[in-house]
Design a protein around this motif. Structure first.
Motif, PDB file in Angstrom:
ATOM      1  N   GLN A 377       0.809  -1.223   0.000  1.00 31.87           N
ATOM      2  CA  GLN A 377       0.000   0.000   0.000  1.00 31.87           C
ATOM      3  C   GLN A 377       0.839   1.269   0.000  1.00 31.87           C
ATOM      4  O   GLN A 377       0.303   2.358   0.193  1.00 31.87           O
ATOM      5  N   LEU A 378       2.140   1.149  -0.233  1.00 34.35           N
ATOM      6  CA  LEU A 378       3.027   2.305  -0.105  1.00 34.35           C
ATOM      7  C   LEU A 378       2.616   3.456  -1.021  1.00 34.35           C
ATOM      8  O   LEU A 378       2.698   4.628  -0.641  1.00 34.35           O
ATOM      9  N   GLN A 379       2.131   3.140  -2.231  1.00 40.30           N
ATOM     10  CA  GLN A 379       1.766   4.172  -3.186  1.00 40.30           C
ATOM     11  C   GLN A 379       0.260   4.404  -3.263  1.00 40.30           C
ATOM     12  O   GLN A 379      -0.195   5.225  -4.062  1.00 40.30           O
ATOM     13  N   SER A 380      -0.526   3.698  -2.457  1.00 38.74           N
ATOM     14  CA  SER A 380      -1.979   3.822  -2.525  1.00 38.74           C
ATOM     15  C   SER A 380      -2.451   5.146  -1.938  1.00 38.74           C
ATOM     16  O   SER A 380      -1.762   5.737  -1.092  1.00 38.74           O
ATOM     17  N   PRO A 381      -3.631   5.632  -2.356  1.00 38.06           N
ATOM     18  CA  PRO A 381      -4.204   6.813  -1.696  1.00 38.06           C
ATOM     19  C   PRO A 381      -4.342   6.568  -0.205  1.00 38.06           C
ATOM     20  O   PRO A 381      -4.710   5.475   0.224  1.00 38.06           O
ATOM     21  N   ILE A 382      -4.071   7.585   0.582  1.00 32.61           N
ATOM     22  CA  ILE A 382      -3.984   7.396   2.030  1.00 32.61           C
ATOM     23  C   ILE A 382      -5.281   6.867   2.619  1.00 32.61           C
ATOM     24  O   ILE A 382      -5.266   6.079   3.571  1.00 32.61           O
ATOM     25  N   GLU A 383      -6.449   7.262   2.073  1.00 37.54           N
ATOM     26  CA  GLU A 383      -7.709   6.829   2.643  1.00 37.54           C
ATOM     27  C   GLU A 383      -7.949   5.336   2.463  1.00 37.54           C
ATOM     28  O   GLU A 383      -8.783   4.741   3.157  1.00 37.54           O
ATOM     29  N   GLU A 384      -7.215   4.700   1.533  1.00 40.06           N
ATOM     30  CA  GLU A 384      -7.376   3.265   1.303  1.00 40.06           C
ATOM     31  C   GLU A 384      -6.406   2.413   2.117  1.00 40.06           C
ATOM     32  O   GLU A 384      -6.619   1.209   2.268  1.00 40.06           O
ATOM     33  N   VAL A 385      -5.346   3.042   2.618  1.00 39.23           N
ATOM     34  CA  VAL A 385      -4.241   2.264   3.205  1.00 39.23           C
ATOM     35  C   VAL A 385      -4.639   1.492   4.474  1.00 39.23           C
ATOM     36  O   VAL A 385      -4.436   0.279   4.552  1.00 39.23           O
ATOM     37  N   PRO A 386      -5.217   2.119   5.523  1.00 32.65           N
ATOM     38  CA  PRO A 386      -5.479   1.360   6.765  1.00 32.65           C
ATOM     39  C   PRO A 386      -6.413   0.184   6.560  1.00 32.65           C
ATOM     40  O   PRO A 386      -6.158  -0.920   7.060  1.00 32.65           O
ATOM     41  N   GLY A 387      -7.521   0.373   5.815  1.00 29.99           N
ATOM     42  CA  GLY A 387      -8.458  -0.715   5.594  1.00 29.99           C
ATOM     43  C   GLY A 387      -7.851  -1.847   4.802  1.00 29.99           C
ATOM     44  O   GLY A 387      -8.089  -3.035   5.100  1.00 29.99           O
ATOM     45  N   ALA A 388      -7.054  -1.508   3.765  1.00 29.41           N
ATOM     46  CA  ALA A 388      -6.421  -2.547   2.960  1.00 29.41           C
ATOM     47  C   ALA A 388      -5.407  -3.341   3.777  1.00 29.41           C
ATOM     48  O   ALA A 388      -5.313  -4.570   3.644  1.00 29.41           O
ATOM     49  N   ILE A 389      -4.656  -2.663   4.632  1.00 33.50           N
ATOM     50  CA  ILE A 389      -3.699  -3.374   5.486  1.00 33.50           C
ATOM     51  C   ILE A 389      -4.430  -4.314   6.438  1.00 33.50           C
ATOM     52  O   ILE A 389      -4.045  -5.476   6.614  1.00 33.50           O
ATOM     53  N   ALA A 390      -5.510  -3.829   7.070  1.00 36.77           N
ATOM     54  CA  ALA A 390      -6.270  -4.671   7.997  1.00 36.77           C
ATOM     55  C   ALA A 390      -6.865  -5.878   7.288  1.00 36.77           C
ATOM     56  O   ALA A 390      -6.860  -6.998   7.824  1.00 36.77           O
ATOM     57  N   GLU A 391      -7.380  -5.683   6.083  1.00 38.68           N
ATOM     58  CA  GLU A 391      -7.953  -6.802   5.327  1.00 38.68           C
ATOM     59  C   GLU A 391      -6.895  -7.851   5.008  1.00 38.68           C
ATOM     60  O   GLU A 391      -7.145  -9.060   5.119  1.00 38.68           O
ATOM     61  N   ASP A 392      -5.703  -7.388   4.629  1.00 42.97           N
ATOM     62  CA  ASP A 392      -4.612  -8.312   4.330  1.00 42.97           C
ATOM     63  C   ASP A 392      -4.160  -9.065   5.584  1.00 42.97           C
ATOM     64  O   ASP A 392      -3.888 -10.266   5.544  1.00 42.97           O
ATOM     65  N   MET A 393      -4.099  -8.370   6.712  1.00 43.35           N
ATOM     66  CA  MET A 393      -3.635  -8.988   7.963  1.00 43.35           C
ATOM     67  C   MET A 393      -4.650  -9.978   8.522  1.00 43.35           C
ATOM     68  O   MET A 393      -4.299 -10.902   9.256  1.00 43.35           O
ATOM     69  N   HIS A 394      -5.943  -9.801   8.208  1.00 46.62           N
ATOM     70  CA  HIS A 394      -6.990 -10.624   8.814  1.00 46.62           C
ATOM     71  C   HIS A 394      -7.552 -11.672   7.866  1.00 46.62           C
ATOM     72  O   HIS A 394      -8.703 -12.076   7.983  1.00 46.62           O
TER      73      HIS A 394
END
Length: 413
Positions: A377-394
């Motif tokens: 998510q390093l280059q993703s829009p900031i509003e997408e980053v936390p949710g995408a990280i949580a989805e990947d982790m869970h």
């Protein structure tokens, strides 16, 4: 740039000289009062010992900056420069230096006034001191009013949340499920509104442990301090449900009050424990505090038993920022000296609670997976980053827990 110097033999003479030069350079009365007190405190021991103190100041018109230097003669006790009312920019064995935003000196230069208070500036000394006192009193009144407002807000919020939870707990499981969406909206309402800080992008994701108890102990707070820095608080209170929500709310409100009162970052965790202990001895919470200067990218972190922040540089390198400290309700609560770092444009800072990395019961594995998820998510829009990280982790959850993830990025300049 003109440099001027005075020699002062008494604390009173030093205070008068500092007060006049601060006035002539249009320093704010509250800042002027702190500078006068700091100079007297730093040179107090030397002056009481009969050692004259040198006072040098210079104004840089290009920077709009006033430099004030307090010098003690060599061979004696150096300056006392501990926790001064106005923090010094530099301290050596024989001098203390302050650099302050200021205006050019007025025509009545303090260099023309005698250090012992004689001369045309002497009659103004009492008026200047009174003006400083009024500024300090006004600031104290403002802090008192803000503290009272925050306490009223905390009491009202706690009362409403607890009353709603008790009412829902008296109903059966079916009714709890039917009102799950309502409670999730309440959880959103407990969180602070978005803030605007030029040059800084922030986004957050929250996920409760279960739909039957959508309120939890993972909370955050963010706000802009008077100096323009952004303060962020991440709290993970022990337990689940509204009881832990109450504890987390108590913590975030106490931290906000202390931050607005100007307490140093490393002292806030310990002071929060002191404030809450008489009211609720059962509170246990980990805390991560962050201060970011949007203009420079400078970052300060203070920790209280909380998982470390993850810093992912724009070149792909990553590391966890380990700051030492113990949480609220823990033995010997408090933080050590804040960890400092500088964020460059494009760097990604991830703040989170342990529900993000311990869903598989292995925190070491979780930290490795978090780095991998953040890389994606390093280059993703900031509003997408936390949710995408949580989805990947869970993708696999063996140990459900409340989860909070926050992403911070310094925008390109």
């Amino acid at each position: 740039m003109t440099t001027r110097t005075l020699t002062c033999a008494t604390t009173a003479a030093l205070s008068r000289a500092v007060r006049v030069l601060a006035r002539d350079h249009a320093l704010d009365p509250a800042v002027r009062a702190r500078l006068v007190l700091s100079a007297a405190e730093a040179a107090g021991a030397a002056l009481r010992a009969g050692r004259e103190t040198g006072l040098t100041w210079a104004y840089d018109p290009e920077e709009g900056e006033l430099t004030v230097v307090l010098r003690m003669p060599p061979g004696g006790t150096g300056p006392v420069a501990g926790d001064l009312p106005l923090a010094a920019d530099a301290v050596t064995e024989d001098e203390v230096v302050w650099r302050l935003p200021a205006s050019p000196a007025s025509p009545a230069s303090p260099g023309q006034a005698a250090p012992d208070g004689a001369g045309e500036d002497a009659p103004d000394d009492a008026a200047l001191a009174a003006e400083e006192l009024r500024a300090v009193v006004a600031a104290a009144d403002a802090l008192t009013a803000e503290h009272r407002r925050l306490n009223d807000e905390l009491a009202e919020t706690n009362s409403g949340v607890l009353a709603l939870y008790v009412q829902l707990d008296e109903r059966d499981e079916q009714l709890r499920t039917a009102h799950g969406q309502t409670l999730r909206e309440l959880e959103d309402a407990l969180r602070p509104p978005p803030i605007k800080a030029d040059g800084l992008e922030l986004a957050v994701h929250y996920e409760p442990a279960g739909t039957d108890a959508p309120t939890g102990g993972d909370l955050y707070d963010w706000f802009v301090l008077p100096d323009g820095t952004v303060h962020i608080t991440i709290v993970d209170a022990l337990g689940h449900g509204v009881t832990s929500t109450r504890s987390a709310l108590n913590v975030t409100h106490a931290v906000r009050t202390l931050a607005l009162e100007g307490h140093r970052l490393q002292s806030i965790v310990g002071r929060t424990d002191e404030i809450l202990r008489p009211f609720d001895r059962s509170v246990m919470a980990t805390v991560l505090l962050a201060r970011i200067d949007p203009a420079t990218g400078e970052l300060w972190l203070a920790n209280g038993s909380h998982p470390p922040a993850l810093l992912l540089r724009r070149d792909g390198s990553a590391r966890y920022l380990e700051a030492r400290g113990r949480g609220i309700g823990f033995p010997l609560p408090g933080s050590e000296t804040p960890l400092t770092e500088r964020l460059a444009p494009g760097d990604l800072l991830v703040l989170y609670t342990d529900g993000l990395t311990e869903s598989r019961r292995d925190p070491i594995e979780g930290e490795k997976r978090l780095i991998e998820a953040a890389h994606k998510q390093l280059q993703s829009p900031i509003e997408e980053v936390p949710g995408a990280i949580a989805e990947d982790m869970h993708t696999v959850i063996l140990h459900p827990d409340d989860t909070l993830a926050m992403a911070v990025r310094v925008a390109g300049r």
